[in-house]
Scaffold this active site. Structure first.
Site, PDB file in Angstrom:
ATOM      1  N   LEU A  11       0.840  -1.204   0.000  1.00 13.92           N
ATOM      2  CA  LEU A  11       0.000   0.000   0.000  1.00 13.92           C
ATOM      3  C   LEU A  11       0.873   1.250   0.000  1.00 13.92           C
ATOM      4  O   LEU A  11       1.692   1.446   0.893  1.00 13.92           O
ATOM      5  CB  LEU A  11      -0.911   0.015   1.230  1.00 13.92           C
ATOM      6  CG  LEU A  11      -1.782  -1.229   1.437  1.00 13.92           C
ATOM      7  CD1 LEU A  11      -2.773  -0.979   2.581  1.00 13.92           C
ATOM      8  CD2 LEU A  11      -2.513  -1.625   0.160  1.00 13.92           C
ATOM      9  N   ALA A  13      -0.549   4.482  -1.381  1.00 15.36           N
ATOM     10  CA  ALA A  13      -1.385   5.536  -1.974  1.00 15.36           C
ATOM     11  C   ALA A  13      -1.443   6.793  -1.119  1.00 15.36           C
ATOM     12  O   ALA A  13      -2.024   7.798  -1.520  1.00 15.36           O
ATOM     13  CB  ALA A  13      -2.797   5.003  -2.213  1.00 15.36           C
ATOM     14  N   ARG A  18       2.394  14.807   6.210  1.00 16.14           N
ATOM     15  CA  ARG A  18       3.239  15.205   7.337  1.00 16.14           C
ATOM     16  C   ARG A  18       4.724  15.274   6.981  1.00 16.14           C
ATOM     17  O   ARG A  18       5.530  15.752   7.768  1.00 16.14           O
ATOM     18  CB  ARG A  18       3.014  14.247   8.522  1.00 16.14           C
ATOM     19  CG  ARG A  18       1.740  14.558   9.275  1.00 16.14           C
ATOM     20  CD  ARG A  18       1.437  13.515  10.326  1.00 16.14           C
ATOM     21  NE  ARG A  18       0.994  12.261   9.724  1.00 16.14           N
ATOM     22  CZ  ARG A  18       0.859  11.116  10.401  1.00 16.14           C
ATOM     23  NH1 ARG A  18       1.154  11.054  11.673  1.00 16.14           N
ATOM     24  NH2 ARG A  18       0.431  10.039   9.775  1.00 16.14           N
ATOM     25  N   ASN A 230       6.212   8.733   8.890  1.00 12.25           N
ATOM     26  CA  ASN A 230       5.221   9.759   8.575  1.00 12.25           C
ATOM     27  C   ASN A 230       5.835  11.148   8.555  1.00 12.25           C
ATOM     28  O   ASN A 230       5.268  12.059   7.976  1.00 12.25           O
ATOM     29  CB  ASN A 230       4.091   9.732   9.616  1.00 12.25           C
ATOM     30  CG  ASN A 230       3.392   8.378   9.649  1.00 12.25           C
ATOM     31  OD1 ASN A 230       3.048   7.821   8.597  1.00 12.25           O
ATOM     32  ND2 ASN A 230       3.205   7.830  10.827  1.00 12.25           N
ATOM     33  N   ARG A 319      32.097  11.065  -8.711  1.00 15.03           N
ATOM     34  CA  ARG A 319      30.703  11.263  -9.124  1.00 15.03           C
ATOM     35  C   ARG A 319      30.273  10.161 -10.096  1.00 15.03           C
ATOM     36  O   ARG A 319      31.088   9.350 -10.539  1.00 15.03           O
ATOM     37  CB  ARG A 319      30.552  12.657  -9.739  1.00 15.03           C
ATOM     38  CG  ARG A 319      30.714  13.764  -8.681  1.00 15.03           C
ATOM     39  CD  ARG A 319      30.773  15.130  -9.320  1.00 15.03           C
ATOM     40  NE  ARG A 319      29.675  15.352 -10.243  1.00 15.03           N
ATOM     41  CZ  ARG A 319      29.685  16.230 -11.237  1.00 15.03           C
ATOM     42  NH1 ARG A 319      30.764  16.979 -11.453  1.00 15.03           N
ATOM     43  NH2 ARG A 319      28.649  16.374 -12.015  1.00 15.03           N
ATOM     44  N   LYS A 337      34.087  12.565 -12.843  1.00 13.35           N
ATOM     45  CA  LYS A 337      32.712  12.326 -13.299  1.00 13.35           C
ATOM     46  C   LYS A 337      32.773  11.686 -14.667  1.00 13.35           C
ATOM     47  O   LYS A 337      33.558  12.141 -15.511  1.00 13.35           O
ATOM     48  CB  LYS A 337      31.947  13.642 -13.379  1.00 13.35           C
ATOM     49  CG  LYS A 337      30.490  13.481 -13.722  1.00 13.35           C
ATOM     50  CD  LYS A 337      29.962  14.547 -14.680  1.00 13.35           C
ATOM     51  CE  LYS A 337      30.458  14.358 -16.083  1.00 13.35           C
ATOM     52  NZ  LYS A 337      29.907  15.318 -17.045  1.00 13.35           N
ATOM     53  N   ASN A 363      50.055   9.493 -15.643  1.00 12.12           N
ATOM     54  CA  ASN A 363      50.169  10.296 -14.434  1.00 12.12           C
ATOM     55  C   ASN A 363      49.632  11.692 -14.725  1.00 12.12           C
ATOM     56  O   ASN A 363      50.098  12.365 -15.633  1.00 12.12           O
ATOM     57  CB  ASN A 363      51.652  10.367 -14.021  1.00 12.12           C
ATOM     58  CG  ASN A 363      51.816  10.957 -12.632  1.00 12.12           C
ATOM     59  OD1 ASN A 363      51.043  11.840 -12.234  1.00 12.12           O
ATOM     60  ND2 ASN A 363      52.804  10.502 -11.909  1.00 12.12           N
ATOM     61  N   SER A 409      54.193  21.603 -17.709  1.00  9.67           N
ATOM     62  CA  SER A 409      53.374  22.286 -16.702  1.00  9.67           C
ATOM     63  C   SER A 409      52.723  23.534 -17.269  1.00  9.67           C
ATOM     64  O   SER A 409      53.310  24.232 -18.091  1.00  9.67           O
ATOM     65  CB  SER A 409      54.253  22.734 -15.533  1.00  9.67           C
ATOM     66  OG  SER A 409      54.798  21.622 -14.916  1.00  9.67           O
TER      67      SER A 409
HETATM   68  C1  UD1 Z   1      -1.952   1.634  10.288  1.00 10.57           C
HETATM   69  C2  UD1 Z   1      -2.821   0.586  10.985  1.00 10.57           C
HETATM   70  C3  UD1 Z   1      -2.450   0.543  12.461  1.00 10.57           C
HETATM   71  C4  UD1 Z   1      -0.987   0.230  12.609  1.00 10.57           C
HETATM   72  C5  UD1 Z   1      -0.125   1.206  11.825  1.00 10.57           C
HETATM   73  C6  UD1 Z   1       1.305   0.725  11.782  1.00 10.57           C
HETATM   74  C7  UD1 Z   1      -4.970   0.446   9.845  1.00 10.57           C
HETATM   75  C8  UD1 Z   1      -6.389   0.897   9.860  1.00 10.57           C
HETATM   76  N1  UD1 Z   1      -4.196   0.943  10.821  1.00 10.57           N
HETATM   77  O1  UD1 Z   1      -2.258   2.907  10.851  1.00 10.57           O
HETATM   78  O2  UD1 Z   1      -3.223  -0.459  13.133  1.00 10.57           O
HETATM   79  O3  UD1 Z   1      -0.618   0.224  13.982  1.00 10.57           O
HETATM   80  O4  UD1 Z   1      -0.573   1.298  10.464  1.00 10.57           O
HETATM   81  O5  UD1 Z   1       2.145   1.678  11.181  1.00 10.57           O
HETATM   82  O6  UD1 Z   1      -4.602  -0.344   9.004  1.00 10.57           O
HETATM   83  N2  UD1 Z   1      -2.943   3.726   2.618  1.00 10.57           N
HETATM   84  C9  UD1 Z   1      -3.425   3.709   1.346  1.00 10.57           C
HETATM   85  N3  UD1 Z   1      -4.722   4.090   1.121  1.00 10.57           N
HETATM   86  C10 UD1 Z   1      -5.552   4.452   2.128  1.00 10.57           C
HETATM   87  C11 UD1 Z   1      -5.039   4.465   3.442  1.00 10.57           C
HETATM   88  C12 UD1 Z   1      -3.729   4.094   3.656  1.00 10.57           C
HETATM   89  O7  UD1 Z   1      -2.715   3.366   0.400  1.00 10.57           O
HETATM   90  O8  UD1 Z   1      -6.715   4.751   1.846  1.00 10.57           O
HETATM   91  C13 UD1 Z   1      -1.549   3.312   2.835  1.00 10.57           C
HETATM   92  C14 UD1 Z   1      -0.649   4.447   3.286  1.00 10.57           C
HETATM   93  O9  UD1 Z   1      -0.017   5.036   2.163  1.00 10.57           O
HETATM   94  C15 UD1 Z   1       0.363   3.735   4.172  1.00 10.57           C
HETATM   95  C16 UD1 Z   1      -0.427   2.560   4.734  1.00 10.57           C
HETATM   96  O10 UD1 Z   1      -1.529   2.353   3.883  1.00 10.57           O
HETATM   97  O11 UD1 Z   1       1.462   3.232   3.414  1.00 10.57           O
HETATM   98  C17 UD1 Z   1      -0.875   2.786   6.163  1.00 10.57           C
HETATM   99  O12 UD1 Z   1      -1.736   3.894   6.224  1.00 10.57           O
HETATM  100  P1  UD1 Z   1      -1.646   4.967   7.395  1.00 10.57           P
HETATM  101  O13 UD1 Z   1      -2.699   5.977   7.154  1.00 10.57           O
HETATM  102  O14 UD1 Z   1      -0.247   5.433   7.547  1.00 10.57           O
HETATM  103  O15 UD1 Z   1      -2.101   4.054   8.647  1.00 10.57           O
HETATM  104  P2  UD1 Z   1      -1.804   4.319  10.174  1.00 10.57           P
HETATM  105  O16 UD1 Z   1      -2.737   5.333  10.715  1.00 10.57           O
HETATM  106  O17 UD1 Z   1      -0.346   4.542  10.371  1.00 10.57           O
HETATM  107 CA    CA Z   2       1.517   5.059   8.987  1.00 13.32          CA
END
Ligand code: UD1
Ligand code: CA
Length: 451
Positions: A11, A13, A18, A230, A319, A337, A363, A409
């Protein structure tokens, strides 16, 4: 290799507001690689494993990064951000194709290891419907709490929905889950959004598994492995954990780090045997360092191949596109580089060597600059083998300096300099005899113009 097939859904998205950045959260780097890359590398790789990444609607950069790291992965767009369970279901088409194990991981949790994914899959083989990854949080605020009855997991409660009593629980949800494939979609489809935020919470899978009379189990890991990112502060904390890991791995593989805490490595840094890295060295992505090389203090190296028994720095900057042959030497205040330096080349002091090829054993004197840019285009400098470039010379590209050529040189070279075949022979002779330095020999045969 696991005998069971798997689909890992990552996941990614989230907006990552923050982080206060225009870069999508999962593309922020740790140890020279995007957060997401770490997760994709840790996810199962073998033949029976597939990968799906769920990204936000305006995140084309994330999609192209996924293609670069794991070309076998599918990407799915979650149009509305309605929660973690909703995000998993954005990959419904992939889930429907079926797999023995369905793994869910978060793109902002970069320290997760391949072993943990393996450990989570084991209970599924023994009949569990769901494995949840838990950890003991020093400060559980914000995390989902694992509610246990004895050693049975009965529910996960999100911070916002937890009672005062439940908030005292320190065993937390890391976010990574593993579903037994046959029931996975049935469970996910039953998740509702009746909670304080009106989101579809993946954590509700636990109570649904219970209602179906199936088993949900917890596997524990360390907080360091599941740090979610976050904020920029958490990004720096994760960097610290990752660097400690990489330094330990390097030393276990035989690299000498004199002051490990001052050396920064990239996740893909490759080392040969008997490499020494002095204090305060920064190594970016794409670097390999071969046997016996010594990297002296305060050097900065990115996308470079460093040959055997080379010496780099102190205060060297290599580089992208730098390649050093065996025994080459780069001294202080030298920048390279897109430069290929063959075996035994020396650039010992105060030089810029860019868009350049240098043949073996040449050299390059102090203060030599390859003038590769005329304000419009970049051009190449080609230097043959056994050449000698005197101090403070400017080589104005495009230009070719022949094998064995000798540049006095302070020269400004704008035209090609031919080979000096006899000089090459003489220098090979002197190398064979192991004696006279190339420099002394050159001096005797070139008459300095009278001032
Ligand atoms: C989530 C868990 C929580 C856990 C914590 C650990 C849930 C409801 N909560 O909370 O229990 O302790 O992670 O870090 O699962 N994301 C999407 N689409 C959405 C919502 C979220 O892609 O609609 C993705 C976010 O980009 C992220 C991940 O899911 O990578 C977690 O979402 P986030 O909102 O950070 O969850 P937490 O509140 O941290
Ligand atoms: Ca999170």
């Amino acid at each position: 290799m696991n005998a069971r097939s798997s689909l890992t859904v990552v996941l990614a998205a989230g907006e990552g507001t923050r982080m206060r950045s225009s870069l999508p959260k999962v593309l922020h780097p740790v140890a020279g690689q995007p957060l997401l890359a770490h997760v994709l590398h840790a996810a199962p790789h073998d033949n029976g494993s597939r990968l799906a990444v769920v990204i936000g609607p305006d995140h084309q950069e994330v999609a192209s990064e996924v293609r670069r790291i794991r070309p076998d992965a599918e990407t799915f767009i979650q149009r509305e951000r309605l929660g973690t369970a909703h995000a998993v279901l954005a990959a419904r088409a992939a889930i429907q194709r079926g797999a023995d194990d369905l793994l869910v991981a978060f793109g902002d949790t970069p320290l997760i290891s391949a072993e943990t994914f393996d450990r989570m899959r084991a209970p599924l083989q023994n009949g569990a419907a769901l494995t949840v990854l838990g950890f003991r949080a020093a400060d559980p605020t914000g995390y989902g709490r694992l509610l246990m009855q004895g050693d049975r997991l009965v529910a996960i409660r999100e911070q916002a929905d937890a009672s005062a009593e439940e908030r005292k629980v320190t065993l937390c949800n890391a976010g990574v889950m593993a579903f037994e494939g046959r029931n996975a979609l049935k469970i996910l489809d039953r998740i509702g959004n009746a909670n304080s935020k009106g989101e579809y919470y993946l954590v509700d899978a636990v109570t649904i598994v219970r209602d179906l009379g199936l088993e949900a189990v917890v596997i524990e890991t360390s907080e360091d492995e599941v740090r979610g990112i976050n904020t920029k502060t958490q990004l720096a904390e994760a960097e610290g954990v990752m660097q400690a890991r990489l330094r330990k791995q390097a030393m276990a593989a035989g690299v000498t780090l004199i002051a490990p805490d001052t050396v920064y490595l990239a996740a893909d840094t490759k080392f040969g045997k008997d490499v020494t890295i002095e204090p305060f060295v920064v190594i970016g992505p794409g670097v390999s360092i071969a046997d016996g090389a010594v990297i002296h203090s305060f050097s900065h190296i990115v996308q470079a191949t460093i040959g055997r028994n080379t010496s780099v720095g102190p205060y060297a900057r290599l580089r992208p596109g730098t390649s050093l042959g065996d025994g080459a030497k780069i001294g202080n205040f030298v920048e390279t580089k897109a430069a290929t330096l063959e075996a035994g080349v020396k650039v010992n002091h105060l030089s810029y060597i860019g868009d350049t090829e240098i043949g073996a054993n040449s050299n390059i004197g102090a203060g030599t600059i390859t003038c590769n840019y005329d304000g419009f285009t970049k051009s190449k400098t080609i230097i043959g083998k056994g050449a000698f470039v005197g101090t403070n010379s400017s080589l104005v590209a495009p230009v070719k300096i022949g094998d064995g050529a000798y540049i006095g040189s302070g020269s400004v070279i704008t035209k090609d300099v031919p080979d000096d075949a006899m000089a090459v022979e003489r220098s090979q002779q002197s190398i064979r005899e192991g004696g006279a330095s190339r420099y002394r020999e050159a001096k005797t045969r070139v008459k300095k113009p009278k001032a």
